[in-house]
Design an enzyme around this catalytic site. Structure first.
Site, short mmCIF file in Angstrom:
data_model
loop_
_atom_site.label_atom_id
_atom_site.label_comp_id
_atom_site.label_asym_id
_atom_site.label_seq_id
_atom_site.Cartn_x
_atom_site.Cartn_y
_atom_site.Cartn_z
N GLU A 1 0.87 -1.18 0.00
CA GLU A 1 0.00 0.00 0.00
C GLU A 1 0.90 1.23 0.00
OE1 GLU A 1 -2.78 0.32 3.17
OE2 GLU A 1 -3.46 -1.75 2.99
N ASP B 1 -5.36 8.13 10.02
CA ASP B 1 -3.93 7.98 10.26
C ASP B 1 -3.55 8.49 11.64
OD1 ASP B 1 -3.56 6.96 7.72
OD2 ASP B 1 -3.28 8.93 6.84
#
Length: 276
Positions: free
Chosen positions: A49, A60
């Site tokens: 990824e 995140d």
């Protein structure tokens, strides 16, 4: 279904859970990020990824946020990220996916940002895309464009997802279903959440597509535990930290251990089933 799902099933047929490794483009610089991704592929990652840094990420945690900030402060843009992906994909033998947020896709290559983003992603050799802030209910335009470009789509589900949402996410997914192991943002954790295994069990009831578990998986022991019930294991923050601490060599060491854990856990279940 796609090169992405095929990579997961190939790993499973080989007696292991697939290992999916995340790293952001441009951290700590563009050349090093590519070298770290190549090292991960060489060390045993089945899928990569590639994060395209975004200034307002929703999922995140602090480690990835910090890495993204460094990349953005260096002046890298999505076009730079795509250029790196093209060089990366010329040097690796595993599929790669882009992971970024909808605003990046929407504004890329105006006036038709989504199509420009998907076309460019396919042109540089990316096999799929993860857009975590795109709801399934609002994804029809992106799904059509991604299918036309040949990009696999991955959608996220959580333990709080309704059965209807699980079925809908699985229906439109053409790569793997991304099952989040915990609520909240990404990051390394000392212990695994107990939410992931029941979530995977619920998904098994609505789909036979690959299910990969991420968020909070950071050690070989975590990977082994997840591999006992999932088709794939996703690791991000721990790999980013390794890249920061020791570059490609540290990433390779970590990925080797994670890959061994994926094999031990998945193999233990297979051996148990065959002994019955």
């Amino acid at each position: 279904m796609s090169a992405v799902s095929d990579a997961v099933r190939k790993a499973n047929a080989d007696g292991r859970a697939a290992l999916v490794v995340y790293l952001p483009a441009g951290f700590p610089d563009m050349d090093t990020s590519r070298a770290c991704l190549e090292a991960a592929a060489e060390a045993g990652a089945d899928l990569l990824e590639v994060g395209f840094p975004y200034s307002d990420p929703l999922m995140d945690g602090p480690i990835i946020q910090h890495a993204n900030q460094i990349a953005m402060e260096a002046g890298y843009t999505p076009r730079d990220d795509f250029a790196m992906c093209e060089r990366l994909n010329a040097n690796i033998g595993v599929p790669s996916l882009v992971m970024t947020y909808y605003n990046i896709c929407w504004h890329y290559g105006a006036p038709d940002g989504l199509r420009g983003f998907a076309t460019t992603a396919a042109d540089v050799g990316l096999a799929g895309a993860i857009v975590p802030d795109l709801p399934v209910a609002e994804s029809s335009a992106w799904l059509d464009i991604a299918e036309g470009a040949g990009l696999a789509c991955v959608f996220l589900v959580a333990s709080t997802s309704t059965d209807e949402h699980l079925a809908d996410a699985a229906r439109v997914t053409t790569g793997f279903v991304y099952a989040t192991s915990t609520l909240g943002v990404t990051g390394t954790r000392a212990s695994l959440s107990q939410r992931a295994e029941p979530l995977v069990g619920r998904l098994r009831g609505v789909t036979d597509k690959p299910v990969c578990v991420g968020i909070g998986v950071s050690t070989a022991e975590h990977a082994e535990a997840v591999a006992r019930y999932a088709d794939g294991v996703i690791v991000g923050s721990a790999v980013v930290r390794a890249a920061a601490d020791g570059g490609p060599a540290a990433v390779a060491r970590l990925v080797e251990g994670l890959a061994a854990g994926c094999r031990r856990g998945y193999g233990a279940v297979a051996n148990s089933d065959s002994a019955r």
